[in-house]
Design a protein around this motif. Structure first.
Motif, short mmCIF file in Angstrom:
data_model
loop_
_atom_site.label_atom_id
_atom_site.label_comp_id
_atom_site.label_asym_id
_atom_site.label_seq_id
_atom_site.Cartn_x
_atom_site.Cartn_y
_atom_site.Cartn_z
N MET A 51 5.88 5.71 1.46
CA MET A 51 5.45 4.57 0.69
C MET A 51 5.94 3.25 1.28
N LEU A 52 6.88 3.13 2.52
CA LEU A 52 7.23 2.15 2.90
C LEU A 52 6.17 1.11 3.46
N PRO A 53 6.19 -0.18 3.18
CA PRO A 53 4.95 -0.69 3.75
C PRO A 53 5.09 -0.97 5.27
N VAL A 54 3.88 -1.03 5.85
CA VAL A 54 3.64 -1.36 7.10
C VAL A 54 2.81 -2.61 7.23
N VAL A 55 3.29 -3.85 7.02
CA VAL A 55 2.65 -4.97 7.00
C VAL A 55 2.75 -5.02 5.31
N ASP A 56 1.28 -4.75 4.81
CA ASP A 56 0.92 -4.78 3.45
C ASP A 56 0.47 -3.51 2.95
N LYS A 57 0.44 -2.38 3.51
CA LYS A 57 0.04 -1.15 3.29
C LYS A 57 0.80 0.00 3.22
N PRO A 58 1.15 0.88 2.44
CA PRO A 58 2.09 1.78 2.92
C PRO A 58 1.73 2.54 3.95
N ALA A 59 2.82 3.26 4.84
CA ALA A 59 2.27 3.77 5.91
C ALA A 59 1.25 4.96 5.76
N ILE A 60 1.47 5.53 4.70
CA ILE A 60 0.73 6.78 4.32
C ILE A 60 -0.67 6.55 4.35
N GLN A 61 -1.03 5.23 3.88
CA GLN A 61 -2.52 4.75 3.73
C GLN A 61 -3.41 4.90 5.06
N TYR A 62 -2.58 4.40 6.06
CA TYR A 62 -3.12 4.25 7.37
C TYR A 62 -3.41 5.71 7.83
N VAL A 63 -2.96 6.51 7.62
CA VAL A 63 -2.95 7.84 8.30
C VAL A 63 -4.16 8.60 7.24
N VAL A 64 -4.18 8.30 5.86
CA VAL A 64 -5.55 8.95 5.17
C VAL A 64 -6.49 8.01 5.75
#
Ligand code: G1P
Length: 303
Positions: free
Chosen positions: A33-46
């Protein structure tokens, strides 16, 4: 060996790790859940899984991972508040993560390594090929990798792993592959795999990066795989058995990736990933680049 070649629709994302490299930030918050800019890292993966046509996502979680489920679920109070304010763009951003995919969760319970995490997916996946995406690797959406791997699986059967050339001094941090070329420039046949070898023992400088398209035959192998490196059940060890014995459910091919990959696995790489992705953002990039330029100039004058 699975004879049929059904389309792949399921993605498995192991997310049970403790995130110790980011303590204390990860004491009460999952590292995913740590943000990468303004999205949690996991959201990029999904998002990457969905972009490759895999909209059924199973996350392998553990204790303290509730925020992951909340993130991909609706948040009616927040949506209500944003729509009352007429804040359409934030409302869209909030809804995007819950509209993305059909999410499923299973707990790993006793974390015994990546191979064990993948085995936890067996009841959900069944007898179908499936993808595995590791959250520490972010692949730039402009350089699609997973869809290429799905194509190779559909053509060749068996399993497909993602490989990337790394500096030989870094190979001990990765699974490493010995390969033979194929007629396709970016596709290799994997003949041997070793998990995190010493530099001197590494069969190549081709590192496994965290994307896999696996034949369901891997489950039977994983059930019999003894703990390996770090006393953990290693996915690499199970894939080595597939690569060595085609009758067990092979072959194993590799797609050699030359695109942009961002590592968020440790603090230095995580910071670099944020800077690179922020620079490329249309909304934030121009100002952030200006800031970086003057920051670097100041730094150079100081030294
Ligand atoms: C895992 C795999 C390793 C692979 C790496 C890619 O290791 O075991 O083979 O190269 O992911 O990120 P981990 O980084 O989880 O220790």
């Amino acid at each position: 060996m699975t004879q049929s070649n059904p389309r792949i629709s399921k993605a498995v994302i192991p997310a049970a790790g403790l995130g110790t490299r980011f303590l204390p930030a990860t004491k009460a918050t999952p590292k995913e859940m740590l943000p990468v800019v303004d999205k949690p890292a996991i959201q990029y993966v999904v998002e990457e899984a969905v972009a490759a046509g895999l909209s059924d996502v199973l996350m392998i979680t553990g204790r303290n991972k509730r925020p992951l489920e909340d993130h991909f679920d609706r948040n009616y109070e927040l949506e209500e508040a944003l729509s009352r304010k007429g804040d359409e763009s934030r409302l869209k951003a909030v809804q995007a993560s819950s509209d993305l995919a059909t999410m499923h969760y299973v707990r790993q319970g006793d974390p015994r390594g990546l191979g064990h995490a993948v085995l936890c997916a067996a009841p959900h996946v069944g007898d179908q090929p499936f993808a595995v995406l590791l959250g520490d690797d972010l692949i730039d959406p402009r350089d699609p990798l997973l869809s290429r791997m799905v194509d190779v699986r559909e053509r060749e059967g068996g399993s497909v792993i993602a490989l990337m050339e790394v500096d030989p001094s870094q190979i001990h941090q990765y699974g490493c592959a010995a390969v033979e070329p194929t007629a396709d420039g970016d596709v290799v046949r994997v003949t041997q795999l070793v998990e995190k070898p010493e530099r001197a023992e590494a069969p190549s400088n081709l590192a496994i990066i965290g994307r896999y398209v696996l034949d369901p035959a891997v489950f039977a192998i994983l059930r019999e795989t003894e703990p390996g490196r770090g006393n953990e059940i290693q996915l690499t060890d199970a894939l080595q058995k597939l690569a060595a014995d085609e009758k067990a459910g092979g072959p194993v091919h590799g797609v050699v990736f030359k695109g942009r990959r961002y590592d968020t696995g440790d603090r230095g790489d995580y910071l670099r990933a944020i800077v690179r992705l922020a620079c490329e953002r249309e909304d934030l990039g121009p100002e952030f680049r200006d800031f970086l330029r003057s920051y670097v100039t100041e730094e150079m004058q100081r030294n």
